[in-house]
Scaffold this active site. Structure first.
Site, PDB file in Angstrom:
ATOM      1  N   ASP A  34      -1.270   9.198  -1.685  1.00  0.00           N
ATOM      2  CA  ASP A  34      -1.724   8.317  -2.889  1.00  0.00           C
ATOM      3  C   ASP A  34      -1.555   7.465  -3.784  1.00  0.00           C
ATOM      4  O   ASP A  34      -0.695   7.926  -4.165  1.00  0.00           O
ATOM      5  CB  ASP A  34      -3.595   8.815  -2.949  1.00  0.00           C
ATOM      6  CG  ASP A  34      -4.151   7.337  -3.136  1.00  0.00           C
ATOM      7  OD1 ASP A  34      -3.995   5.965  -2.969  1.00  0.00           O
ATOM      8  OD2 ASP A  34      -6.069   7.675  -3.450  1.00  0.00           O
ATOM      9  N   TRP A  58       1.134   2.547  -8.006  1.00  0.00           N
ATOM     10  CA  TRP A  58       2.371   1.821  -8.980  1.00  0.00           C
ATOM     11  C   TRP A  58       2.466   1.085  -9.199  1.00  0.00           C
ATOM     12  O   TRP A  58       3.770   0.641  -9.623  1.00  0.00           O
ATOM     13  CB  TRP A  58       3.545   3.307  -7.961  1.00  0.00           C
ATOM     14  CG  TRP A  58       4.029   4.169  -8.468  1.00  0.00           C
ATOM     15  CD1 TRP A  58       5.228   4.655  -9.140  1.00  0.00           C
ATOM     16  CD2 TRP A  58       6.219   3.357  -8.230  1.00  0.00           C
ATOM     17  NE1 TRP A  58       6.148   4.929  -9.881  1.00  0.00           N
ATOM     18  CE2 TRP A  58       6.699   3.617  -8.571  1.00  0.00           C
ATOM     19  CE3 TRP A  58       6.470   2.382  -7.031  1.00  0.00           C
ATOM     20  CZ2 TRP A  58       8.599   3.296  -8.833  1.00  0.00           C
ATOM     21  CZ3 TRP A  58       7.364   1.816  -7.385  1.00  0.00           C
ATOM     22  CH2 TRP A  58       8.831   2.049  -8.064  1.00  0.00           C
ATOM     23  N   ARG A 115       2.947  -4.659  -3.398  1.00  0.00           N
ATOM     24  CA  ARG A 115       2.666  -3.424  -2.864  1.00  0.00           C
ATOM     25  C   ARG A 115       3.589  -2.400  -2.131  1.00  0.00           C
ATOM     26  O   ARG A 115       3.688  -1.449  -2.819  1.00  0.00           O
ATOM     27  CB  ARG A 115       1.006  -3.271  -2.074  1.00  0.00           C
ATOM     28  CG  ARG A 115      -0.064  -3.835  -3.955  1.00  0.00           C
ATOM     29  CD  ARG A 115      -1.326  -3.904  -2.451  1.00  0.00           C
ATOM     30  NE  ARG A 115      -1.713  -2.667  -1.608  1.00  0.00           N
ATOM     31  CZ  ARG A 115      -2.348  -1.329  -2.466  1.00  0.00           C
ATOM     32  NH1 ARG A 115      -2.635  -1.760  -3.526  1.00  0.00           N
ATOM     33  NH2 ARG A 115      -2.519  -1.022  -1.471  1.00  0.00           N
ATOM     34  N   SER A 172      -7.106   6.157  10.135  1.00  0.00           N
ATOM     35  CA  SER A 172      -7.533   4.945  11.433  1.00  0.00           C
ATOM     36  C   SER A 172      -8.077   3.945  10.851  1.00  0.00           C
ATOM     37  O   SER A 172      -8.631   2.988  11.389  1.00  0.00           O
ATOM     38  CB  SER A 172      -9.087   5.880  11.729  1.00  0.00           C
ATOM     39  OG  SER A 172      -8.771   6.667  11.055  1.00  0.00           O
ATOM     40  N   ASN A 221      -7.219   2.499   7.906  1.00  0.00           N
ATOM     41  CA  ASN A 221      -6.623   1.644   6.902  1.00  0.00           C
ATOM     42  C   ASN A 221      -5.680   0.259   7.654  1.00  0.00           C
ATOM     43  O   ASN A 221      -5.340  -0.402   7.432  1.00  0.00           O
ATOM     44  CB  ASN A 221      -4.705   2.396   6.590  1.00  0.00           C
ATOM     45  CG  ASN A 221      -4.691   3.523   5.902  1.00  0.00           C
ATOM     46  OD1 ASN A 221      -3.874   4.326   5.654  1.00  0.00           O
ATOM     47  ND2 ASN A 221      -5.228   3.541   4.253  1.00  0.00           N
ATOM     48  N   ARG A 248      -4.060  16.009  -2.918  1.00  0.00           N
ATOM     49  CA  ARG A 248      -3.989  14.202  -3.239  1.00  0.00           C
ATOM     50  C   ARG A 248      -3.409  13.899  -4.690  1.00  0.00           C
ATOM     51  O   ARG A 248      -3.810  14.725  -5.745  1.00  0.00           O
ATOM     52  CB  ARG A 248      -5.460  13.972  -3.024  1.00  0.00           C
ATOM     53  CG  ARG A 248      -5.655  13.409  -3.534  1.00  0.00           C
ATOM     54  CD  ARG A 248      -7.131  12.443  -2.558  1.00  0.00           C
ATOM     55  NE  ARG A 248      -7.143  11.271  -2.561  1.00  0.00           N
ATOM     56  CZ  ARG A 248      -7.701  10.283  -1.646  1.00  0.00           C
ATOM     57  NH1 ARG A 248      -8.727  10.481  -0.892  1.00  0.00           N
ATOM     58  NH2 ARG A 248      -7.624   8.515  -1.360  1.00  0.00           N
ATOM     59  N   SER A 299     -10.683  11.771   2.091  1.00  0.00           N
ATOM     60  CA  SER A 299     -11.006  10.918   2.820  1.00  0.00           C
ATOM     61  C   SER A 299     -10.257  10.985   4.487  1.00  0.00           C
ATOM     62  O   SER A 299      -9.303  10.407   5.189  1.00  0.00           O
ATOM     63  CB  SER A 299     -10.046   9.470   2.437  1.00  0.00           C
ATOM     64  OG  SER A 299      -9.665   9.291   0.752  1.00  0.00           O
TER      65      SER A 299
HETATM   66  C1  FPP Z   1      -1.796   5.347  -0.129  1.00  0.00           C
HETATM   67  O1  FPP Z   1      -1.007   4.011  -1.423  1.00  0.00           O
HETATM   68  C2  FPP Z   1      -0.712   5.638   0.314  1.00  0.00           C
HETATM   69  C3  FPP Z   1      -0.802   4.631   1.706  1.00  0.00           C
HETATM   70  C4  FPP Z   1      -1.353   4.318   2.179  1.00  0.00           C
HETATM   71  C5  FPP Z   1       0.756   5.110   3.007  1.00  0.00           C
HETATM   72  C6  FPP Z   1       1.019   6.249   2.611  1.00  0.00           C
HETATM   73  C7  FPP Z   1       2.814   5.892   3.030  1.00  0.00           C
HETATM   74  C8  FPP Z   1       3.571   6.287   2.513  1.00  0.00           C
HETATM   75  C9  FPP Z   1       3.816   6.760   1.516  1.00  0.00           C
HETATM   76  C10 FPP Z   1       4.760   5.736   3.380  1.00  0.00           C
HETATM   77  C11 FPP Z   1       5.080   5.591   5.147  1.00  0.00           C
HETATM   78  C12 FPP Z   1       4.874   7.130   5.256  1.00  0.00           C
HETATM   79  C13 FPP Z   1       6.030   8.230   5.582  1.00  0.00           C
HETATM   80  C14 FPP Z   1       5.590   9.554   6.394  1.00  0.00           C
HETATM   81  C15 FPP Z   1       7.405   7.957   6.037  1.00  0.00           C
HETATM   82  P1  FPP Z   1      -2.282   3.255  -1.528  1.00  0.00           P
HETATM   83  O2  FPP Z   1      -1.886   1.856  -0.791  1.00  0.00           O
HETATM   84  O3  FPP Z   1      -3.540   3.475  -0.522  1.00  0.00           O
HETATM   85  O4  FPP Z   1      -2.154   3.221  -3.137  1.00  0.00           O
HETATM   86  P2  FPP Z   1      -3.040   2.692  -4.547  1.00  0.00           P
HETATM   87  O5  FPP Z   1      -4.925   3.290  -3.947  1.00  0.00           O
HETATM   88  O6  FPP Z   1      -2.524   2.970  -5.698  1.00  0.00           O
HETATM   89  O7  FPP Z   1      -3.667   1.378  -4.033  1.00  0.00           O
END
Ligand code: FPP
Length: 225
Positions: A13, A18, A26, A59, A61, A173, A181
């Site tokens: 997460d 970041w 994003r 599911s 996302n 996490r 989650s």
């Molecule tokens: C959470 O950050 C991250 C995700 C929803 C996706 C995770 C995916 C990757 C790291 C890339 C692809 C994975 C692989 C295995 C190649 P967020 O977007 O929820 O961050 P935020 O909470 O700061 O908005």
């Protein structure tokens, strides 16, 4: 006596935050997230883990804007394609959990191919959770158990997506959120939980090492004394 961890799972997460901190879109955070995945998969093998399960796309996302969903799927495809050689070099066997067969046909074909190409690898299993939700997994497992005649804990466990993996030892996490989650709810029953404020793209092998060290110091009692 606490043994070293065999199976670690990570809720990755904080990609969005970041990127925001750097005034970037994003998708730049997700790209940096993929780099972190690469580094951590390698480190996990070096640290002797048998299995690493990563929550890549839940599911839930699908509720994100279409552009972000497309970015994530694109990154996933590129990751699987470009890292097949790396998997071979590091003896990584790919596994995908969740309702991934419902994804776009090109993604399904790509995954099928990667699963086949890495099926003989032995050192580390990398399970990527794609279109995964633990409640959905449990419903599917319970249905399969019922079809077999007995809804027992053993029968449900035998039909989980993770049935052929070692028990989950440690769930990490990142990014300071303290919730599961809908990830590996059954498997977390006796797992140690580790939360860190690090955002996923900043999560480095030293952070994985710190989590494993803490795991090794905790005493697991499984309900006993
Ligand atoms: C959470 O950050 C991250 C995700 C929803 C996706 C995770 C995916 C990757 C790291 C890339 C692809 C994975 C692989 C295995 C190649 P967020 O977007 O929820 O961050 P935020 O909470 O700061 O908005």
């Amino acid at each position: 006596m606490t043994q070293g961890a065999r199976h670690v799972a990570i809720i990755m997460d904080g990609n969005g935050r970041w990127a925001k901190k750097r005034l970037l879109p994003r998708v730049a955070g997700h790209k940096a997230g993929v780099e972190a995945v690469r580094t951590i998969v390698r480190a996990a093998g070096d640290m002797g883990l048998e299995a690493l399960t990563l929550y890549a796309f839940s599911s839930e996302n699908w509720k994100r804007p279409e552009e972000e969903v497309n970015d994530l799927m694109g990154l996933m495809k590129r990751f699987i394609l470009s890292d097949l050689d790396e998997f071979a070099a590091n003896d990584v066997k790919l596994k995908v959990i969740g309702n991934w067969r419902a994804l776009a046909p090109d993604v399904v074909a790509l995954i099928d191919n990667a699963l086949e190409r890495t099926s003989g690898n032995k050192r580390t299993t990398l399970a990527v959770a794609l279109n995964y939700g633990a409640q959905d997994e449990l419903v599917r497992a319970a249905r399969a158990a019922a079809a077999g005649g007995a809804i027992t804990a053993e029968a449900i466990e035998a039909h989980l997506d993770t049935a052929d993996m070692p028990p989950l030892d440690l769930l990490i996490r990142t990014s300071g959120e303290v919730r599961l989650s809908n990830f590996l709810l059954w498997q977390s029953a006796y797992a140690e939980l580790y939360f860190t404020d690090k955002l996923w793209p900043d999560f480095a092998p030293a952070d994985l090492k710190a989590a494993l060290d803490q795991f090794a110091r905790r005493e697991r009692r499984y309900g006993g004394l």
